[in-house]
Enzyme design. Structure first.
Site, PDB file in Angstrom:
ATOM      1  N   MET A 108     -11.743 -47.128 -28.884  1.00 57.12           N
ATOM      2  CA  MET A 108     -12.200 -45.836 -29.267  1.00 57.12           C
ATOM      3  C   MET A 108     -12.424 -45.257 -30.719  1.00 57.12           C
ATOM      4  O   MET A 108     -13.471 -45.676 -31.253  1.00 57.12           O
ATOM      5  CB  MET A 108     -12.826 -44.898 -27.968  1.00 57.12           C
ATOM      6  N   LYS A 135      -0.267 -11.222  -7.385  1.00 53.96           N
ATOM      7  CA  LYS A 135       0.825 -10.961  -7.355  1.00 53.96           C
ATOM      8  C   LYS A 135       1.142 -10.149  -5.623  1.00 53.96           C
ATOM      9  O   LYS A 135       1.132  -9.810  -4.326  1.00 53.96           O
ATOM     10  CB  LYS A 135       3.138 -11.355  -7.162  1.00 53.96           C
ATOM     11  N   GLU A 190      -0.292 -29.383 -14.166  1.00 52.78           N
ATOM     12  CA  GLU A 190      -1.882 -28.525 -13.137  1.00 52.78           C
ATOM     13  C   GLU A 190      -2.686 -29.702 -13.652  1.00 52.78           C
ATOM     14  O   GLU A 190      -3.976 -29.572 -13.242  1.00 52.78           O
ATOM     15  CB  GLU A 190      -1.783 -26.940 -13.263  1.00 52.78           C
ATOM     16  N   PHE A 224       6.441 -11.116 -17.728  1.00 56.24           N
ATOM     17  CA  PHE A 224       6.472 -12.694 -18.212  1.00 56.24           C
ATOM     18  C   PHE A 224       5.438 -13.545 -17.070  1.00 56.24           C
ATOM     19  O   PHE A 224       4.785 -13.057 -16.177  1.00 56.24           O
ATOM     20  CB  PHE A 224       7.755 -12.975 -17.141  1.00 56.24           C
ATOM     21  N   GLN A 225       4.912 -14.342 -17.740  1.00 58.43           N
ATOM     22  CA  GLN A 225       3.970 -15.809 -17.216  1.00 58.43           C
ATOM     23  C   GLN A 225       2.607 -14.795 -17.405  1.00 58.43           C
ATOM     24  O   GLN A 225       1.670 -15.259 -15.877  1.00 58.43           O
ATOM     25  CB  GLN A 225       4.064 -16.352 -15.824  1.00 58.43           C
TER      26      GLN A 225
END
Lengths: 156, 570
Positions: free
Chosen positions: B483, B170, B58, B120-121
């Site tokens: 760097m 959802k 993502e 969940f999630q």
């Protein structure tokens, strides 16, 4: 210097956390914060007491204004204004002298509530400074102090 | 296939979602499916107007959307699921926030009945993203879907642009409602543009006409406001020197004699000296961040400061502006043009100031020496610039290679330089190159990166194969986090703690295993041929692994907290 900032914001869930989060994320001071419905039922008014030099206050006002939910921001301490807080002090009956009780009942800013135990509650609505003085005078005998944040309004 | 929409007909939230994107003119979404967004994915699957690009992580989706937005005139759009889908997107969202990139990120959420139950999630996406978004919304009623999506695009793309997150539970994507996409929205609490004060324009014009040692310091705000043409014409008329921030590169032609290069920590000697000595600083769409200003109390000590910015909170945040001009950059420059150019007023002769600047220029502070054995990283950028005639889209990751690309690739046009400035996100380069390539399918897109950065989003090589993105990866491989190593050399007595990249993969084989072409280049004499050959591969991604000098440093350098005239030159 101490400043009071009045914020009108959309009454959306999470609006309060946007303001509180802004203060912590940018390390701005926050002395007190109170929020309640305003004259417009879709908006809340929040009163924030903060401190900082002029540059910091300018940034606070600008950053608040930048929040998408914020409708209006004003710094009210720079002009004439009225400021009030409320404090409740719970005191045991036996700790109060008759003299003190007389003094309290004559004070128009105080209200005495009895309880069904051996305690009384004194309610004080006044400017923060006067509330400080009052609380100082009862500090030794207070069992519990509950104090609100300030609310303020411009008076000119 | 476009269908006529019956206002009374009811659609599911997922259908409404897709119709909103279509109505908003969005034809590309970067994302990754998951449980909470399956209804939406099912709707996306049924139509052809909005394409979906499947990334491999993502974070890559958000950076791709950023690359898309930065290299085009459209916002980037992301769709991810709840929980880990949202948390993986956070780095990209924070990146877009720091660099003012207009993107809208749609995150799935658990059903409204489950919110707060540690389902969940489930994650509090609105809470987690709050400090790194311009604004966020949660849609709790399907009747609010269309209006909220319209508001999200409106907020993301207007004023100072930025990321907006829309969290969609959802069940909202199952619920049914009519579809009515508002043609425009207004929000009483959000007024992105202020009318520019004529008084401040007047005062600015007066100072512009009376100064002797001016500098125009132009940043990413010029690009966001599409004001490069206006700024360039204005600066050319005045014959004032122009320096760019890292984000502003390309807003003034990098090959123009009036361009005094990038300023700041790794800026040119002439830019930083001019900033220090100037008597008038015209800041345009720039925000005086710490990598620009160095020590605040020694910053442009003798200058009057004009600061043009659309975001009032950027003005006088770090450096006090004497003449603030709040408003859209393009409108402000047009306002100044009216007051000066159209009246044919001429500024002072500043030949003496140009003489100073030209003296500083002689230091040639981006110089390096290319020997015959080891490839200098700067040489690769120089050759890339020459071969592509400064016309490619260049994305970069973060570190030394980013600074060399910024210093040496002379961007002639805006929106060609796509990098992570504010957040400094390693891993930005490859996914943002994907977004750039999608927005500019017929253009050459090169990702300048290092062996450390590229590994942070290397999985996107798979996305590049799936969609046939012919990106050219210019990997400046010095076997160090360059760097970090440079700072350890300068400030930690060469104790190279954890900055050596041990156990590196064979990048050629790695590219090949993903279905791409890989070259390894070790000799300076092979650099040109490799770049030319890569460009010839018009429909293939080519990964060129340039083995470069291990201990090359980025110069000049202003150490943290030092003044502009205290530069380390070599």
């Amino acid at each position: 210097m101490r400043h009071i900032i009045s914020v009108l914001l959309e009454n959306e869930s999470g609006a309060l956390s946007r303001v509180a989060g802004l203060f912590s994320a940018r390390s701005f001071n926050i002395e007190s914060l109170s929020v309640a419905p305003s004259e417009d039922e879709s908006a809340s008014r929040m009163t924030i007491v903060t401190s900082g030099n002029d540059d910091v206050i300018e940034q606070i006002v600008k950053q608040l204004d930048k929040l998408v939910d914020v409708i209006e921001v004003s710094e009210i301490t720079s002009d004439e204004h009225i400021e009030r807080e409320i404090a409740f002090v719970k005191i045991k009956d036996k700790s109060i002298s008759k003299e003190m009780m007389d003094k309290f009942s004559k004070n128009e800013f105080l209200k005495i509530h009895t309880t069904n135990s051996d305690e009384i509650i004194i309610e004080c609505v006044d400017s923060p400074e006067k509330i400080n003085n009052f609380l100082d005078s009862v500090k030794k005998i207070a069992v519990k102090i509950v104090r609100s944040g300030s609310v303020g309004i411009n008076s000119n | 296939m476009k269908q006529t929409i019956d206002n009374k007909q009811k659609y599911t939230g997922a259908e409404i979602f897709v119709k909103c994107l279509e109505a908003e003119g969005i034809d590309l979404v970067f994302g990754y499916p998951g449980g909470a967004v399956l209804h939406i994915y099912d709707e996306l699957h049924k139509q052809n107007d909005v394409s979906h690009i499947l990334v491999r992580h993502e974070q890559g989706a958000v950076h791709a959307a950023e690359g898309y937005a930065k290299s085009s005139d459209k916002p980037g759009v992301v769709l991810v699921t709840s929980g880990p889908g949202a948390t993986n997107a956070i780095t990209g969202i924070a990146d877009a926030y720091m660099d003012s990139v207009p993107i809208v990120v749609f995150t799935g959420q658990v059903r409204t009945a489950l919110i707060g139950n540690d389902a969940f999630q489930e994650v509090d996406t609105v809470g987690i993203t709050r400090p790194c978004v311009k604004h966020n919304f949660m849609i709790t009623d399907v009747s609010k879907m269309a209006e909220t999506i319209k508001k999200a695009f409106y907020v993301a793309t207007t004023g100072r642009p930025g990321p907006v997150v829309v969290d969609i539970p959802k069940d909202i994507t199952e619920d049914k409602y009519e579809f009515n996409y508002p043609s425009k929205v207004s929000m009483r609490s959000y007024n992105p543009y202020t009318d520019i004060s004529d008084e401040s324009l007047e005062l600015a014009a007066k100072n512009i006409l009376s100064c002797k040692k001016p500098v125009i310091y132009a940043g990413g705000g010029v690009i966001n406001s599409n004001a490069s043409k206006e700024l360039t014409e204005f600066a050319k008329y005045l014959n004032f020197p122009v320096t760019n921030t890292l984000m502003g590169l390309g807003c003034f032609p990098g090959n123009d004699p009036q361009f005094i290069q990038m300023l700041g920590m790794h800026g040119s000697y002439e830019a930083n000296m001019a900033m220090h000595d100037c008597d008038l600083l015209i800041a345009v769409g720039a925000r005086f961040d710490d990598r620009i200003t160095g020590r605040l109390d020694k910053f442009s000590p003798d200058a009057k400061i004009i600061h043009i910015d659309v975001d009032p909170s950027s003005i006088s945040k770090n450096i006090k502006a004497h003449i603030p001009i709040i408003g859209d950059v393009k409108a402000a420059i047009n306002g100044l043009t009216k007051k000066i150019v159209e009246k044919k007023l001429k500024p002072n002769n500043i030949d003496e100031w140009w003489n100073n600047i030209n003296e500083w220029r002689k230091k040639d502070s981006f110089r390096y020496k290319q020997g015959s054995e080891i490839i200098k990283p700067q040489y690769v950028i120089d050759r890339l610039y020459e071969i592509t005639k400064g016309d490619a889209f260049i994305t970069s990751d973060v570190g030394q290679h980013q600074m060399w690309a910024a210093q040496l690739y002379k961007f002639k046009k805006p929106k060609r330089w796509i990098n992570s400035g504010g957040l400094g996100t390693m891993g930005f380069g490859l996914p943002s190159a994907m977004g750039t390539q999608f927005a500019n399918p017929n253009s050459l897109v090169c990702c300048v990166t290092g062996e450390a950065s590229i590994q942070m989003c290397i999985q996107e090589l798979s996305t590049c194969l799936q969609y046939g993105l012919p990106i050219k990866i210019i990997n400046l491989n010095n076997r160090y986090m360059g760097m970090v190593r440079q700072w350890q050399e300068f400030f930690y007595e060469k104790r190279y703690a954890m900055s050596y990249m041990d156990a590196l993969p064979n990048f050629v084989k790695l590219a090949e295993s993903f279905g791409h072409i890989g070259y390894k280049v070790e000799k300076p004499s092979d650099v040109d041929a490799a770049i030319l050959e890569a460009i010839k591969q018009k429909d293939r991604l080519v990964f060129i692994d340039f083995i470069t000098d291990q201990e090359e440093n980025v110069f000049p350098m202003i150490a943290t907290g030092a003044a502009h005239n205290k530069m380390i030159l070599s």
